[in-house]
Motif scaffolding. Sequence first.
Motif, PDB file in Angstrom:
ATOM      1  N   MET A   1       7.256  -8.534   1.285  1.00  0.00           N
ATOM      2  CA  MET A   1       5.887  -8.992   1.561  1.00  0.00           C
ATOM      3  C   MET A   1       5.897 -10.069   2.635  1.00  0.00           C
ATOM      4  N   LEU A  46      -1.603  -4.466  -1.069  1.00  0.00           N
ATOM      5  CA  LEU A  46      -0.265  -4.376  -0.479  1.00  0.00           C
ATOM      6  C   LEU A  46      -0.191  -3.231   0.522  1.00  0.00           C
ATOM      7  N   ALA A  50       0.623  -3.545   4.412  1.00  0.00           N
ATOM      8  CA  ALA A  50       1.752  -2.824   5.009  1.00  0.00           C
ATOM      9  C   ALA A  50       1.310  -1.940   6.178  1.00  0.00           C
ATOM     10  N   PHE A  52      -1.383   0.486   6.059  1.00  0.00           N
ATOM     11  CA  PHE A  52      -2.168   1.678   5.753  1.00  0.00           C
ATOM     12  C   PHE A  52      -3.656   1.399   5.946  1.00  0.00           C
ATOM     13  N   PRO A 247       4.720   4.889  -4.856  1.00  0.00           N
ATOM     14  CA  PRO A 247       4.487   3.457  -5.172  1.00  0.00           C
ATOM     15  C   PRO A 247       4.439   3.178  -6.676  1.00  0.00           C
ATOM     16  N   ALA A 250       7.834   3.456  -8.133  1.00  0.00           N
ATOM     17  CA  ALA A 250       8.694   2.318  -7.794  1.00  0.00           C
ATOM     18  C   ALA A 250       8.331   1.101  -8.644  1.00  0.00           C
ATOM     19  N   ALA A 254      10.840  -0.908 -11.272  1.00  0.00           N
ATOM     20  CA  ALA A 254      11.059  -2.361 -11.191  1.00  0.00           C
ATOM     21  C   ALA A 254      10.651  -3.040 -12.498  1.00  0.00           C
ATOM     22  N   ALA A 273       9.089 -10.754  -6.358  1.00  0.00           N
ATOM     23  CA  ALA A 273       8.475 -11.289  -5.150  1.00  0.00           C
ATOM     24  C   ALA A 273       8.462 -12.809  -5.229  1.00  0.00           C
TER      25      ALA A 273
ATOM     26  N   LEU B 252       5.304  -5.979  -7.768  1.00  0.00           N
ATOM     27  CA  LEU B 252       4.727  -6.220  -6.440  1.00  0.00           C
ATOM     28  C   LEU B 252       5.780  -6.090  -5.353  1.00  0.00           C
ATOM     29  N   LYS B 253       6.976  -6.611  -5.644  1.00  0.00           N
ATOM     30  CA  LYS B 253       8.050  -6.487  -4.651  1.00  0.00           C
ATOM     31  C   LYS B 253       8.387  -5.011  -4.414  1.00  0.00           C
ATOM     32  N   ALA B 254       8.462  -4.252  -5.490  1.00  0.00           N
ATOM     33  CA  ALA B 254       8.800  -2.830  -5.358  1.00  0.00           C
ATOM     34  C   ALA B 254       7.698  -2.074  -4.632  1.00  0.00           C
ATOM     35  N   LEU B 255       6.454  -2.401  -4.929  1.00  0.00           N
ATOM     36  CA  LEU B 255       5.343  -1.746  -4.235  1.00  0.00           C
ATOM     37  C   LEU B 255       5.408  -2.035  -2.733  1.00  0.00           C
ATOM     38  N   TRP B 256       5.612  -3.312  -2.414  1.00  0.00           N
ATOM     39  CA  TRP B 256       5.658  -3.686  -0.995  1.00  0.00           C
ATOM     40  C   TRP B 256       6.755  -2.922  -0.260  1.00  0.00           C
ATOM     41  N   THR B 258       8.095  -0.161  -1.020  1.00  0.00           N
ATOM     42  CA  THR B 258       7.793   1.273  -0.969  1.00  0.00           C
ATOM     43  C   THR B 258       6.736   1.575   0.086  1.00  0.00           C
ATOM     44  N   TYR B 259       5.685   0.762   0.130  1.00  0.00           N
ATOM     45  CA  TYR B 259       4.670   1.010   1.160  1.00  0.00           C
ATOM     46  C   TYR B 259       5.262   0.853   2.566  1.00  0.00           C
TER      47      TYR B 259
END
Lengths: 297, 297, 297, 297
Positions: A1, A46, A50, A52, A247, A250, A254, A273, B252-256, B258-259
Amino acid sequence: MSRNPSSNLLSNPLSIGERRQRLRAVLAGTECISPASVYDPLSARLAADAGFEIGLMAGSIASFTTLAAPDIALMTLTELADQVRRITRASDLSMIVDADHGFGNALNTMRTIEELEHAGACAVLIEDTDLPVRHAPGRSGGELISLDEMVGKLRAALAARTDPSMVVVGRTASLAEGIAAAEARVKAFEATGVDAIMVTGISSIDEVEAMVATTSLPLFVGHLLVKLAPKDFAVAGVRVLFQGHQPLAAALKALWETYVALRNGEPTAALVAAPDDVARLVRSDAHREWQQEFLPH
Amino acid sequence: MSRNPSSNLLSNPLSIGERRQRLRAVLAGTECISPASVYDPLSARLAADAGFEIGLMAGSIASFTTLAAPDIALMTLTELADQVRRITRASDLSMIVDADHGFGNALNTMRTIEELEHAGACAVLIEDTDLPVRHAPGRSGGELISLDEMVGKLRAALAARTDPSMVVVGRTASLAEGIAAAEARVKAFEATGVDAIMVTGISSIDEVEAMVATTSLPLFVGHLLVKLAPKDFAVAGVRVLFQGHQPLAAALKALWETYVALRNGEPTAALVAAPDDVARLVRSDAHREWQQEFLPH
Amino acid sequence: MSRNPSSNLLSNPLSIGERRQRLRAVLAGTECISPASVYDPLSARLAADAGFEIGLMAGSIASFTTLAAPDIALMTLTELADQVRRITRASDLSMIVDADHGFGNALNTMRTIEELEHAGACAVLIEDTDLPVRHAPGRSGGELISLDEMVGKLRAALAARTDPSMVVVGRTASLAEGIAAAEARVKAFEATGVDAIMVTGISSIDEVEAMVATTSLPLFVGHLLVKLAPKDFAVAGVRVLFQGHQPLAAALKALWETYVALRNGEPTAALVAAPDDVARLVRSDAHREWQQEFLPH
Amino acid sequence: MSRNPSSNLLSNPLSIGERRQRLRAVLAGTECISPASVYDPLSARLAADAGFEIGLMAGSIASFTTLAAPDIALMTLTELADQVRRITRASDLSMIVDADHGFGNALNTMRTIEELEHAGACAVLIEDTDLPVRHAPGRSGGELISLDEMVGKLRAALAARTDPSMVVVGRTASLAEGIAAAEARVKAFEATGVDAIMVTGISSIDEVEAMVATTSLPLFVGHLLVKLAPKDFAVAGVRVLFQGHQPLAAALKALWETYVALRNGEPTAALVAAPDDVARLVRSDAHREWQQEFLPH
């Protein structure tokens, strides 16, 4: 992030009308885009951070995250619309919303359009599968509603829309019955006046090309039965490609690893994060500025 | 997600009453447990699958995930109760729910208890901070409501409870005003008849011991200002320790990641849970069995 | 509104369990009762104050008052459950809830039972009509789902119930297909283990007697095609008789006359309840006592 | 209910933008109107059918009908916004919504504006009373928040609005502290840029004239302590006069009489609206036409 989110996201997001125009521009273009699969305000934010611009609330993912249930039409329209609204107020993604079968017959489909339009959807998908399923798994056939019934749903959807810039997509699972069946459905869908067509269950590039040749409308594809390169879809004339729901998968991985680590007393620092990133994600600075601006000192 | 979830989770979960008894047993015991920080049905189910029995819906995390906003009392009681209900129907965690200031005065606190009890909470925390804040950040003092007002809230909470097995926790931030202030509050809270006390802002083991010595009620601690070993809390007599919200931060870290990977066309296979694990998590097998059992063949 | 409501209604209402027992006692008795048709917290409270113990949330009335739409299955389960919950928290009527077709297939029916049980329903009606309608009005036949499908729904409903004291009622519209058809359905419903049967479309006392003779379960009747005296139903063995929805129709007439009078500048004093009665209805005294008891002086 | 409702109400209602313009025209005019007090979709539709163009969702009435509780700030913003949305989707009244104190501090007020704007409100009232009350009844003083705090709320409300045609009204109860206090508040409210001012607790026409003289903004009045003719308000320069909540009080009286009659086995025919009128009210014809148009034959 690490990427800086647009600083004015909360104070000046795109209006819903502007987001619908942005999606319309994609449909009128020559690229093939894949929307970000999102499911709640933070995942949407997010995805936008990123890079999108287009998001997707899939029916399966909505059922998973709201009910912890599989994708078998147990979720209500109210629950879906509430979740879409939570997402559209927290990010400025242009949201494509999978509305399954329109939650009933053609009149329920009218209500579906009304509620999702109000929730800020930019595109709504209505599909021709017979949901919820009438029979136990294993029985073959009967999965599609009649073309007559589906055409009525799409015409009803268009009649119920009040903002003509919102995209109504007719979605068909009829490729399972052969290319001729799918071609007939695509043509009949187009004749209703819908803005786009989605075809699922693609198993070859030939099928894609057949579908593109059948209609002048923008084409969405998803639930692919073969692996094809996104570039091939663009060349073939597809505008929107659904690429799965990595997403959420993932996030689940996690979460699992973190709960196990916590359970075992193991460190979690590498998994999480940074607090500053979380604070930025929930726009702590903007809220603090509002507190300074609007609360007594 | 390799661990097998209890196979009868959906068909025979613990009743809310049983979950409340389980939490009461923890409070009556000699261990110090840390609840799993959860925020939606899937996170709760994963926590339970990982072995947690007690869950926590924190106010901050509820605001983050529902509104994508910081923890400044913007969320409504309705939104919190709906989210708690979604969690309690999908897992059998015993849920501790942070209800901030009771969403207003003592009568709002009554309604808070009523709604969260109905949503299946096993414990509800009511705190003595003055929320939402009246003044812009930076002004010192005034963060606590009067002891008189807080005692009224706790008495109201107890009067509004219909299931006496649900735990009402009086939470105080008064350590910031010194040990004597905190001791006075803890004693006054205990005199109302609440079931447990929570003290935040602990900065030494001496403070913990002082708090334990002040009350015969089970003690919760959280928002620690120093790092202490969980074992030390158990020895000191603390029953519940809030250890932060790593699970959401990990998701949140994993989502980031992945995106970003999807945006860059990079592979995501290493980031995501296996489809079978996701299917197991949403209890696909149980639903398929119900389809076989209850739908026409 | 001259009758004194029970003074302890808010501070000590009947629990949901007690309300369910009260309804069970009616079903086990020898009288035939008619529930009060109610639709929101105030109508329910007035009905209770007028002496009713059993209330009915009809599907038609729920659709009218929530959506201002006719009774054609446009309302979602979420909307119905929320409205039932609003009613059960504000009065202690034992509520019978018309859940139409269970909002989908047998698995949706499971969720319907789960949500309405949680909302405090004492009885839930599941009917064998095919909703929402598949075809335009005028087409004859096809209004009933197969007996096989309906039996699956009722078995699913019973499996989903967690409080066995909540009554599940199998409702059939099959009398339109003749007595033999209705008898077959009633017997098959009884074999599933449901607690009661409802038959609609009664056109003679002979039909009532035939239905009573067919089953040992308590019988509900409604949507009568002839006018019969309630006493005759009791003698015939009926336990619950739905007598229409006069209360909402009376409220609508009064609203219309009041809006017209206000529009024309005419007096409305003769049309309206006294302020004291309204204050009593919303339990102003109880809330003032709570304020005195729990707020700082 | 003999008057014919506009036949195209459902298929072509006024957009929310058009309704906001209609209210703005009233505020810019020379008449003094009284909005119809409405509380659910059917009351709103009846009011519109009776000729009203402007509706009012009062805080008291919202609390009465949603919670069966008095007007003491127990209702959540979510509940209010949901009810407003139900009303705005079922009728095309231009809705004035009483949002009490903005449900918290200035940031909660921002959220209040956001949610009510989304629900279709045409005007939102924010008042300067300190809610929920901090002290038990009987204590004098302290009912108003500081002017500084209130100005911050109004500025926040204006910043949160995305459709500038929605009217933000600053409402003050400060006349209880004397004309000078009220004049100071009105001037300060006007300086924030709000669109209109509401003053409650008027006890003479002199006070009205003083308020009108203080501001160039349109004036709302309500909660009158004396009886004055509407005409006098128009002459004095008032644009909107709240005249009480007779419709709900009339519905409650009719409900009570009907429940008592039903309980006593007495006829109710004289009390109730005709079935045809009810069918027209829920737009049965329009829905039947949609069924004919969009469902398979």
